[in-house]
Design a protein around this motif. Structure first.
Motif, mmCIF file in Angstrom:
data_model
loop_
_atom_site.group_PDB
_atom_site.id
_atom_site.type_symbol
_atom_site.label_atom_id
_atom_site.label_comp_id
_atom_site.label_asym_id
_atom_site.label_seq_id
_atom_site.Cartn_x
_atom_site.Cartn_y
_atom_site.Cartn_z
ATOM 1 N N GLN A 234 43.867 36.598 42.371
ATOM 2 C CA GLN A 234 43.570 37.198 43.664
ATOM 3 C C GLN A 234 44.880 37.231 44.462
ATOM 4 O OE1 GLN A 234 38.881 35.816 44.024
ATOM 5 N NE2 GLN A 234 40.373 34.865 45.351
ATOM 6 N N GLU A 326 32.944 43.510 46.796
ATOM 7 C CA GLU A 326 33.149 42.951 45.464
ATOM 8 C C GLU A 326 32.446 43.765 44.374
ATOM 9 O OE1 GLU A 326 34.688 40.699 43.819
ATOM 10 O OE2 GLU A 326 35.699 39.469 45.315
ATOM 11 N N ARG A 334 38.466 34.150 38.152
ATOM 12 C CA ARG A 334 39.460 34.418 39.201
ATOM 13 C C ARG A 334 40.373 33.209 39.393
ATOM 14 N NH1 ARG A 334 37.190 38.066 42.981
ATOM 15 N NH2 ARG A 334 36.214 39.746 41.787
ATOM 16 N N SER A 336 42.427 31.599 42.322
ATOM 17 C CA SER A 336 42.447 31.688 43.781
ATOM 18 C C SER A 336 43.419 30.684 44.369
ATOM 19 C CB SER A 336 41.039 31.432 44.337
ATOM 20 O OG SER A 336 41.072 31.288 45.741
ATOM 21 N N ARG A 436 30.960 34.756 39.885
ATOM 22 C CA ARG A 436 32.285 34.780 39.305
ATOM 23 C C ARG A 436 32.816 33.351 39.276
ATOM 24 N NH1 ARG A 436 32.039 37.662 43.897
ATOM 25 N NH2 ARG A 436 32.944 36.827 45.809
ATOM 26 N N VAL A 438 35.634 30.939 39.979
ATOM 27 C CA VAL A 438 36.827 30.868 40.812
ATOM 28 C C VAL A 438 37.530 29.539 40.546
ATOM 29 C CG1 VAL A 438 37.755 30.937 43.148
ATOM 30 C CG2 VAL A 438 35.704 32.277 42.578
#
Length: 596
Positions: A234, A326, A334, A336, A436, A438
């Motif tokens: 991200q 999203e 992801r 982050s 998702r 993260v």
């Protein structure tokens, strides 16, 4: 109406049966997720202590549930069988896994539930001092409904001003959030807690902290890419995501996947695009979806769904608007960088030097930095409750600071980590955690431990993180940040830096002063349009607001004026009322059986 979402989870009770509310909610409001596509409630245990679960599968031992999709430590994934073994033999070791993590197990007629070191994965339990059945759960809403709990008026007051909770309170009296690194046990005699107070931080030099932090990030990010080569970074124009990219060896950056959300007024896309082009990164950019054509009913459903996911304790309007954006991105793993503020003094203002503080300092911080963006508008609450509520919320802020110690800047660091990160960022992360995966290497306990050991002077003005950036990748450290100078400028300040910092602080305070004078707050991206859609639905279907009639602190006159169109509420007010409607409405039957 479509079904609101209940995340995969569990609820344990010591009354010998699964509370009816669990089946009513889970069977009616089901989340279609990657873990399971069934809303069936399963049950473990045959005695007084039972553990119900949905959307999850036990590990090989048949009695342990991994309650998060992130299960990593020391740069490697941790298998369910290892988690089950540790739950039985050394559950304390699991508190060191990368947040968000949680697990629960039924063993020897008791349920044990473990939180990560930050309490990032949201877990809840009944107050051991409260009468009635003992309860452990992944949902504060389900736990509160199962016990027939009333609203906690102090929690309501805090949330009306702050938008999220402090400490371990929830919206329900007698239902608490499990503290960071804590272990809860539910047996026939009720709930017992094993909590660990943060250890005193041994001081560390800036040079040593930078060296060790760089090693932690490099090892963590490389191990993640080894396990998940298609993971998506991200990438923004800020410092946190740049640090994580810098932890990726240059040889591995070509072909790396990155995403950026384009928000009007932000320069993230231009900076992220330049970085992506420089290293051959596969960069995906998506803008905010135009919500103007959204049907009001769908707008309400999106916000109600978000409130369920957040357990009514953060901004559902912001989460719903983000969810629409999203839809354009692939929902996978992801990387982050959320949380770098912990290492740069988020609440620091003015000259940074060790000093004591008073309640007046706490109230000033609350008024100028904490209650500005998310407070409901004047008139929504009854006058008596609003006056009492501000005093109660100020007292809660002061108590939160006192838990962080006697020195002002260290106490504000603890407030950010143990309260804002735990209860705001953690709630949001939990709400999206089954859509998702993260992974946030900056939440590694060892990385956060280094930050805690630095002096406030070394963290102020991003000095530590900027120096870390130069250690990881000097080339990226010389590129400007979005709306700010390059990290190199922070790591190696000029003689004019104190003047520039004073000017920057003055500008921030001036903006806050204008905001307070206008009695306005800052809506989330897309939140103003979505909030308008929700209000349109309320005006079309005013019975939606009926649950608010059970409260004595929401002004009936304000509601009437809002429905009549003479008041257009702020997004923060719409979010606050949505949370209250969900919390006080209880488990409701689905009005349109078969909808999805």
């Amino acid at each position: 109406m479509t079904r609101a979402a209940v995340l995969p989870g569990m609820l344990a009770s010591n009354v010998g049966a699964v509370p009816a509310e669990v089946g009513a909610v889970v069977g009616t409001f089901s989340e279609i997720c990657t873990v399971s596509e069934t809303s069936t409630v399963s049950e473990l245990g045959a005695g007084a202590v039972r553990m119900a679960y949905w959307g999850l599968s036990p590990t090989e031992d048949g009695c342990t549930l991994v309650l998060s999709r992130v299960a990593r430590r020391s740069g490697r994934a941790v298998a369910g069988s290892e988690i089950a073994g540790l739950m039985r033999d050394d559950s304390r070791a699991l508190t060191r896994l990368l947040p968000p993590f949680a697990a629960a197990t039924l063993h020897d007629d008791a349920v044990t539930m473990v939180a990560d070191s930050m309490g990032f994965r949201q877990l809840f339990h009944s107050d051991p001092q409260s009468p009635g059945a003992g309860t452990l759960s992944t949902s504060a809403l389900l736990a509160g409904w199962a016990r027939g709990a009333q609203l906690d008026r102090t929690a309501v007051a805090v949330q009306s001003l702050l938008g999220w909770q402090l400490g371990q309170r929830t919206l329900f009296d007698g239902i608490l959030k499990l503290a960071p690194a804590a272990i809860a046990r539910l047996g026939v005699d009720g709930v017992s807690l094993a909590e660990v107070a943060p250890a005193p931080a041994e001081p560390i030099s800036l040079d040593r902290a930078v060296s060790e932090a760089a090693a932690i990030l490099r090892a963590s990010v490389e191990a993640l890419l080894d396990d998940q080569p298609d993971a998506v970074l991200q990438l923004t124009g800020g410092l946190d995501s740049r640090l994580l990219l810098s932890a990726v060896p240059v040889s591995r950056r070509r072909g790396l996947h990155a995403m950026t959300l384009s928000v009007p007024g932000s320069g993230d896309v231009a900076i992220a695009g330049e970085i992506a082009s420089r290293f051959g990164i596969e960069h995906e950019v998506r803008g905010l979806t135009d919500l103007g054509g959204l049907d009001p009913e769908e707008g309400w459903e999106l916000c109600r769904d978000a409130a369920f996911r957040l357990d009514g304790m953060s901004d559902p309007v912001a989460l719903a608007a983000l969810g629409v954006a999203e839809r354009g991105f692939t929902q996978g793993v992801r990387i982050s960088g959320l949380g770098g503020e912990v290492a740069r003094g988020f609440y620091y203002v003015g000259r940074v030097r060790d000093r004591p503080y008073t309640r007046a300092d706490a109230e000033k911080l609350a008024a100028w930095r904490m209650f500005v963006n998310e407070a409901v508008e004047p008139g929504l609450l009854t006058a008596d409750f609003a006056d009492w509520g501000r005093e109660a919320a100020n007292a809660e802020v002061y108590a939160a600071l006192r838990r962080g110690g006697d020195e002002w800047f260290r106490a504000t660091d603890a407030l950010y980590l143990r309260d804002r990160m735990q209860r705001w960022a953690g709630a949001t992360d939990t709400a999206v955690g089954y859509r998702r995966v993260v992974v946030n290497p900056m939440l590694e306990p060892d990385f956060l431990g280094l930050s805690a050991r630095l002096t406030p002077q070394d963290k102020a003005h991003a000095r530590f993180l900027a120096t870390l950036q130069l250690e990881l990748d000097p080339e990226l450290g010389r590129l400007p940040l979005e709306g700010r100078p390059s990290p190199a400028a922070y790591a190696q300040p000029s003689l004019w830096d104190p003047v520039a910092q004073t000017l920057h602080t003055g500008q921030r305070l001036a903006r806050k002063a204008i905001q307070r004078a206008r009695r306005g707050n800052r809506p989330p991206a897309g939140g103003d349009v979505l909030a308008q859609k929700v209000v349109q639905w309320w005006r079309r279907e005013p019975h939606t607001l009926d649950p608010l009639g059970a409260t004595d602190f929401v002004s009936a006159n304000w509601l009437q004026d809002m429905l009549a169109g003479t008041i257009e509420p702020r997004p923060s007010s719409v979010g606050f009322l949505t949370n209250l409607i969900v919390a006080t409405g209880g488990p409701q039957p689905d009005r349109s059986a078969g909808s999805s």
